[in-house]
Design a protein around this motif. Structure first.
Motif, mmCIF file in Angstrom:
data_model
loop_
_atom_site.group_PDB
_atom_site.id
_atom_site.type_symbol
_atom_site.label_atom_id
_atom_site.label_comp_id
_atom_site.label_asym_id
_atom_site.label_seq_id
_atom_site.Cartn_x
_atom_site.Cartn_y
_atom_site.Cartn_z
ATOM 1 N N THR A 112 -10.978 -17.857 19.425
ATOM 2 C CA THR A 112 -11.752 -17.629 20.503
ATOM 3 C C THR A 112 -11.340 -16.409 21.209
ATOM 4 O OG1 THR A 112 -10.318 -18.737 22.041
ATOM 5 C CG2 THR A 112 -12.218 -20.134 20.701
ATOM 6 N N THR A 113 -10.841 -15.424 20.645
ATOM 7 C CA THR A 113 -10.290 -14.092 21.384
ATOM 8 C C THR A 113 -11.580 -13.193 21.905
ATOM 9 O OG1 THR A 113 -10.235 -12.918 19.390
ATOM 10 C CG2 THR A 113 -8.219 -13.953 20.291
ATOM 11 N N ALA A 142 -14.627 -14.713 22.571
ATOM 12 C CA ALA A 142 -15.230 -15.483 23.505
ATOM 13 C C ALA A 142 -14.877 -15.579 24.950
ATOM 14 C CB ALA A 142 -15.356 -16.814 22.815
ATOM 15 N N ARG A 143 -13.666 -15.068 25.131
ATOM 16 C CA ARG A 143 -13.128 -15.283 26.540
ATOM 17 C C ARG A 143 -13.841 -14.094 27.291
ATOM 18 N NH1 ARG A 143 -7.508 -13.133 24.368
ATOM 19 N NH2 ARG A 143 -7.808 -11.090 24.775
ATOM 20 N N HIS A 144 -13.439 -14.238 28.768
ATOM 21 C CA HIS A 144 -14.029 -13.358 29.699
ATOM 22 C C HIS A 144 -13.425 -12.039 29.584
ATOM 23 C CE1 HIS A 144 -15.610 -11.778 33.332
ATOM 24 N NE2 HIS A 144 -14.242 -11.664 33.465
ATOM 25 N N ARG A 145 -14.194 -11.012 29.503
ATOM 26 C CA ARG A 145 -13.781 -9.454 29.300
ATOM 27 C C ARG A 145 -13.911 -8.749 30.541
ATOM 28 N NH1 ARG A 145 -15.974 -6.635 25.084
ATOM 29 N NH2 ARG A 145 -17.825 -8.140 25.444
ATOM 30 N N LYS A 147 -16.710 -12.975 36.493
ATOM 31 C CA LYS A 147 -16.654 -14.604 35.792
ATOM 32 C C LYS A 147 -17.050 -15.419 36.768
ATOM 33 C CE LYS A 147 -13.846 -17.670 33.300
ATOM 34 N NZ LYS A 147 -12.440 -17.772 32.677
ATOM 35 N N LYS A 151 -17.557 -19.111 38.143
ATOM 36 C CA LYS A 151 -16.977 -20.316 38.242
ATOM 37 C C LYS A 151 -17.882 -21.458 38.698
ATOM 38 C CE LYS A 151 -12.207 -19.491 38.514
ATOM 39 N NZ LYS A 151 -10.866 -19.717 39.244
#
Length: 89
Positions: free
Chosen positions: A11-12, A14-17, A51, A53
């Motif tokens: 999932t590297t 898919a995470r927030h960048r 990001k 939430k």
């Protein structure tokens, strides 16, 4: 030295960048209607990428617990005060 494939997370990507690629910045500018096809892809303006939430929904059990002390306090107010109910020495 590179990292072994077995140690990489799936999932590297898919995470927030925080940093967007040029194509992602163009897409964001199109959504904001700040992009025309005549513009150069060099020197693009900055695009905020935050990001978000989602707010957590209150559980039904928490709502029921919050209502219970109010209902329990009402009968206590009608009866004898709680301070006098303590045993004497």
């Amino acid at each position: 030295m590179s990292v072994d494939r077995s140690l990489k997370l799936k999932t590297t990507l898919a995470r927030h960048r925080n940093v967007l690629s040029r194509a992602e910045r163009v897409e964001a500018l199109k959504k904001l209607e700040r992009w025309t096809d005549e513009q150069s892809v060099l020197g693009l303006p900055k695009v905020g990428h935050r990001k978000i939430k989602a707010a957590k929904k209150a559980k039904k059990a928490d709502a029921a617990d919050a209502a219970t002390p109010a209902a329990a306090a009402a009968p206590a107010a009608k009866g004898a005060p709680a301070a006098k109910a303590a045993p004497k020495k």
